[in-house]
Design a protein around this motif. Structure first.
Motif, PDB file in Angstrom:
ATOM      1  N   TYR A  88      18.147  -7.794 -46.494  1.00 37.45           N
ATOM      2  CA  TYR A  88      17.150  -6.745 -46.276  1.00 37.45           C
ATOM      3  C   TYR A  88      16.963  -5.809 -47.457  1.00 37.45           C
ATOM      4  O   TYR A  88      15.956  -5.109 -47.523  1.00 37.45           O
ATOM      5  CB  TYR A  88      17.481  -5.954 -45.006  1.00 37.45           C
ATOM      6  N   GLU A 108      17.252  -9.174 -51.326  1.00 42.29           N
ATOM      7  CA  GLU A 108      16.194 -10.193 -51.285  1.00 42.29           C
ATOM      8  C   GLU A 108      14.806  -9.558 -51.228  1.00 42.29           C
ATOM      9  O   GLU A 108      13.849 -10.098 -51.765  1.00 42.29           O
ATOM     10  CB  GLU A 108      16.398 -11.125 -50.098  1.00 42.29           C
ATOM     11  N   GLU A 109      14.680  -8.410 -50.604  1.00 38.74           N
ATOM     12  CA  GLU A 109      13.389  -7.743 -50.467  1.00 38.74           C
ATOM     13  C   GLU A 109      13.013  -6.911 -51.695  1.00 38.74           C
ATOM     14  O   GLU A 109      11.891  -6.416 -51.791  1.00 38.74           O
ATOM     15  CB  GLU A 109      13.385  -6.846 -49.223  1.00 38.74           C
ATOM     16  N   ARG A 123      11.943 -10.519 -55.826  1.00 40.97           N
ATOM     17  CA  ARG A 123      10.734 -11.243 -55.417  1.00 40.97           C
ATOM     18  C   ARG A 123       9.906 -11.708 -56.619  1.00 40.97           C
ATOM     19  O   ARG A 123       9.223 -12.713 -56.551  1.00 40.97           O
ATOM     20  CB  ARG A 123       9.880 -10.378 -54.505  1.00 40.97           C
TER      21      ARG A 123
END
Length: 105
Positions: A80, A83-84, A89
């Motif tokens: 959360y 990775e976010e 990204r």
């Protein structure tokens, strides 16, 4: 230098940290005796350093992220927060590192 290992969290809040060259930061992050209660502090410091001069440092993210001990992060934080992250990204190498770490958990 030993102070930097013992007091990483404090160091990461100072202007001196933000002004480090990428090689200096890599040297610091790569040390086994870097003292942090949780590896999330290392990730957050890396993001703060990157944001300080994002345009010129963005290309350094993948090579510096490999020094964050991703396997030490709890799964929720990894999924959360890490990775976010817009930096993860926007970087295929970083995405692969995160996916590989999740597979091993």
């Amino acid at each position: 230098r030993e102070f930097a290992y013992r007091e990483f969290i404090q160091l990461s809040k100072h202007q001196e940290f933000l002004e480090m060259e990428s090689k200096e930061l890599e040297s610091l992050l790569s040390q086994d005796d870097l003292s942090v209660p949780n590896e999330k502090y290392v990730f957050e410091a890396l993001v703060t350093w990157l944001e300080h001069r994002e345009a010129e440092r963005l290309t350094e993210f993948g090579s510096l992220l490999k020094w964050v001990r991703l396997g030490e992060l709890d799964m929720d934080y990894l999924c959360y927060t890490v990775e976010e992250s817009k930096f993860v990204r926007g970087n295929q190498d970083a995405q692969r590192m995160i996916i590989e770490t999740m597979k091993r958990k």
